[in-house]
Design a protein around this motif. Structure first.
Motif, mmCIF file in Angstrom:
data_model
loop_
_atom_site.group_PDB
_atom_site.id
_atom_site.type_symbol
_atom_site.label_atom_id
_atom_site.label_comp_id
_atom_site.label_asym_id
_atom_site.label_seq_id
_atom_site.Cartn_x
_atom_site.Cartn_y
_atom_site.Cartn_z
ATOM 1 N N GLN A 102 0.841 -1.203 0.000
ATOM 2 C CA GLN A 102 0.000 0.000 0.000
ATOM 3 C C GLN A 102 0.881 1.260 0.000
ATOM 4 O O GLN A 102 1.418 1.665 1.024
ATOM 5 C CB GLN A 102 -0.904 -0.021 1.231
ATOM 6 C CG GLN A 102 -1.959 1.067 1.267
ATOM 7 C CD GLN A 102 -2.896 0.898 2.450
ATOM 8 O OE1 GLN A 102 -3.195 -0.235 2.854
ATOM 9 N NE2 GLN A 102 -3.363 1.999 3.016
ATOM 10 N N VAL A 103 1.002 1.896 -1.185
ATOM 11 C CA VAL A 103 1.833 3.095 -1.318
ATOM 12 C C VAL A 103 0.941 4.314 -1.090
ATOM 13 O O VAL A 103 0.233 4.766 -1.985
ATOM 14 C CB VAL A 103 2.493 3.159 -2.711
ATOM 15 C CG1 VAL A 103 3.435 4.364 -2.802
ATOM 16 C CG2 VAL A 103 3.253 1.873 -3.016
ATOM 17 N N ASP A 105 2.147 6.905 1.463
ATOM 18 C CA ASP A 105 2.937 7.785 2.325
ATOM 19 C C ASP A 105 2.632 7.589 3.806
ATOM 20 O O ASP A 105 3.029 8.397 4.641
ATOM 21 C CB ASP A 105 2.758 9.265 1.942
ATOM 22 C CG ASP A 105 3.468 9.615 0.649
ATOM 23 O OD1 ASP A 105 4.516 8.993 0.375
ATOM 24 O OD2 ASP A 105 2.988 10.488 -0.092
ATOM 25 N N VAL A 106 1.898 6.518 4.114
ATOM 26 C CA VAL A 106 1.655 6.139 5.512
ATOM 27 C C VAL A 106 2.358 4.816 5.778
ATOM 28 O O VAL A 106 3.240 4.718 6.634
ATOM 29 C CB VAL A 106 0.151 6.030 5.823
ATOM 30 C CG1 VAL A 106 -0.060 5.536 7.260
ATOM 31 C CG2 VAL A 106 -0.546 7.364 5.609
ATOM 32 N N ILE A 107 1.976 3.798 5.027
ATOM 33 C CA ILE A 107 2.634 2.499 5.157
ATOM 34 C C ILE A 107 3.897 2.459 4.300
ATOM 35 O O ILE A 107 4.974 2.074 4.767
ATOM 36 C CB ILE A 107 1.667 1.364 4.757
ATOM 37 C CG1 ILE A 107 0.501 1.309 5.749
ATOM 38 C CG2 ILE A 107 2.396 0.025 4.736
ATOM 39 C CD1 ILE A 107 -0.508 0.231 5.464
ATOM 40 N N ILE A 108 3.776 2.861 3.034
ATOM 41 C CA ILE A 108 4.928 2.902 2.135
ATOM 42 C C ILE A 108 5.019 4.295 1.520
ATOM 43 O O ILE A 108 4.031 4.805 0.973
ATOM 44 C CB ILE A 108 4.815 1.851 1.009
ATOM 45 C CG1 ILE A 108 4.759 0.444 1.605
ATOM 46 C CG2 ILE A 108 6.004 1.960 0.049
ATOM 47 C CD1 ILE A 108 4.520 -0.646 0.565
ATOM 48 N N SER A 109 6.189 4.896 1.601
ATOM 49 C CA SER A 109 6.404 6.224 1.030
ATOM 50 C C SER A 109 6.518 6.147 -0.490
ATOM 51 O O SER A 109 7.138 5.237 -1.035
ATOM 52 C CB SER A 109 7.674 6.846 1.619
ATOM 53 O OG SER A 109 8.048 8.007 0.906
ATOM 54 N N ASN A 110 5.915 7.124 -1.168
ATOM 55 C CA ASN A 110 6.008 7.198 -2.619
ATOM 56 C C ASN A 110 7.448 7.360 -3.089
ATOM 57 O O ASN A 110 7.824 6.907 -4.164
ATOM 58 C CB ASN A 110 5.173 8.373 -3.141
ATOM 59 C CG ASN A 110 3.703 8.030 -3.280
ATOM 60 O OD1 ASN A 110 3.274 7.458 -4.266
ATOM 61 N ND2 ASN A 110 2.930 8.384 -2.244
ATOM 62 N N SER A 111 8.281 8.015 -2.292
ATOM 63 C CA SER A 111 9.650 8.323 -2.689
ATOM 64 C C SER A 111 10.644 7.210 -2.371
ATOM 65 O O SER A 111 11.788 7.250 -2.828
ATOM 66 C CB SER A 111 10.120 9.619 -2.024
ATOM 67 O OG SER A 111 10.108 9.476 -0.606
ATOM 68 N N SER A 112 10.226 6.213 -1.591
ATOM 69 C CA SER A 112 11.131 5.118 -1.227
ATOM 70 C C SER A 112 11.345 4.196 -2.424
ATOM 71 O O SER A 112 10.553 4.167 -3.369
ATOM 72 C CB SER A 112 10.556 4.321 -0.058
ATOM 73 O OG SER A 112 9.367 3.648 -0.460
ATOM 74 N N LEU A 113 12.417 3.410 -2.400
ATOM 75 C CA LEU A 113 12.646 2.427 -3.459
ATOM 76 C C LEU A 113 11.502 1.428 -3.514
ATOM 77 O O LEU A 113 11.074 1.013 -4.598
ATOM 78 C CB LEU A 113 13.967 1.690 -3.218
ATOM 79 C CG LEU A 113 15.264 2.450 -3.498
ATOM 80 C CD1 LEU A 113 16.466 1.556 -3.210
ATOM 81 C CD2 LEU A 113 15.314 2.933 -4.945
ATOM 82 N N ASN A 114 11.004 1.051 -2.363
ATOM 83 C CA ASN A 114 9.864 0.156 -2.244
ATOM 84 C C ASN A 114 8.657 0.735 -2.992
ATOM 85 O O ASN A 114 8.028 0.081 -3.831
ATOM 86 C CB ASN A 114 9.556 -0.031 -0.752
ATOM 87 C CG ASN A 114 8.522 -1.110 -0.481
ATOM 88 O OD1 ASN A 114 8.136 -1.309 0.664
ATOM 89 N ND2 ASN A 114 8.065 -1.820 -1.497
ATOM 90 N N GLY A 115 8.351 2.008 -2.710
ATOM 91 C CA GLY A 115 7.225 2.673 -3.365
ATOM 92 C C GLY A 115 7.450 2.854 -4.855
ATOM 93 O O GLY A 115 6.538 2.648 -5.671
#
Length: 276
Positions: A102-103, A105-115
């Protein structure tokens, strides 16, 4: 790259040039007649020349983007770059222990590699990624009991270091714990456990292919019992790889890709000293 002006690597390169050039200059001066008044001027010019050479060496080393290490008969390259653009057969992306997708910006940040990874490959088909994760038989063997109830996100927790193979040639790995506020955290012992299990998993799945990974853990500010630097994380990754005895047979290799924005936080040549 953060390199002190009098760093050992620079001095060693300079000494090699100095040794060769000193002999050549001495040979030339032996056959030249220099007036007594010009000797001081010549000496000054030679010293200035050597200073300029030293500065050029420092600038070249400072701007070097890659270093190659030989560890356990494996070639390990550490470089500044973009993991998504790196030439490798398999690329590692870190998830949390729930393999959340779930991207927001709470669970997964949009700017992270994951996101970025999820948006790049599963922008409008997250359910497909969820299916890959939930149907992975190896992940099913590495479930751990979850304590407490999460308000959002997934509810099945997996052992840190476990890898799920994505058909897009990405290796998804469980790197971090998540607290009740959906904040990633680790202790340094958790991180070491993750790395040792991660290398065992890499040995299981890499199948003679070249693997690229980012500096795992660099985005985590909540190491609960230890303050880490990017340099220390890199050194721990290399140390645990060396201790794991995983071997990448030629022509496959391991690549560690450092985010270019961390250039001033990392000394690649110190890694060579560390690996040795």
């Amino acid at each position: 790259m953060k390199i002190p002006f009098f760093y050992k690597e620079i001095r060693n390169r300079f000494y090699k040039i100095l040794g060769i050039s000193t002999s050549a200059i001495s040979f030339l001066l032996y056959f030249c007649d220099i007036d007594k008044g010009d000797k001081c001027q010549t000496l000054v010019l030679i010293c200035i020349g050597y200073l300029l050479v030293y500065i050029l060496i420092w600038l070249r080393v400072k701007d070097q983007n890659k270093i190659t290490l030989e560890i356990n008969s494996s070639t390990v390259e550490v470089m500044f770059g973009d993991i998504f653009k790196e030439n490798a057969d398999l690329k590692v992306i870190a998830f949390n222990e729930y393999f959340d997708t779930q991207v927001d910006d709470v669970i997964i940040s949009n700017s992270s590699l994951n996101g970025q990874y999820i948006k790049k490959f599963y922008q409008d088909k997250v359910n497909e990624l969820n299916s890959i994760i939930s149907n992975d038989p190896h992940l099913a063997k590495n479930k751990v009991s979850a304590k407490g109830v999460r308000k959002t996100g997934k509810f099945i927790k997996y052992k840190l270091g476990t890898i799920c193979v994505d058909p897009n040639n990405y290796l998804l790995t469980a790197l971090t714990h998540f607290d009740s506020d959906n904040k990633a955290y680790l202790t340094i012992n958790d991180y070491l456990d993750f790395l040792f299990n991660f290398w065992k998993e890499i040995d299981r799945v890499y199948a003679g292919k070249t693997v690229a990974l980012p500096v795992l853990g660099t985005g985590i500010t909540r190491f609960r019992n230890y303050r880490t630097t990017d340099q220390e994380l890199l050194e721990l990754i290399i140390l645990t790889f060396k201790m794991s005895n995983v071997e990448f047979a030629y022509p496959s290799k391991l690549k560690i890709v450092v985010y270019p924005g961390k250039r001033n936080c990392v000394n690649l040549f110190r890694l060579k000293d560390f690996a040795n």
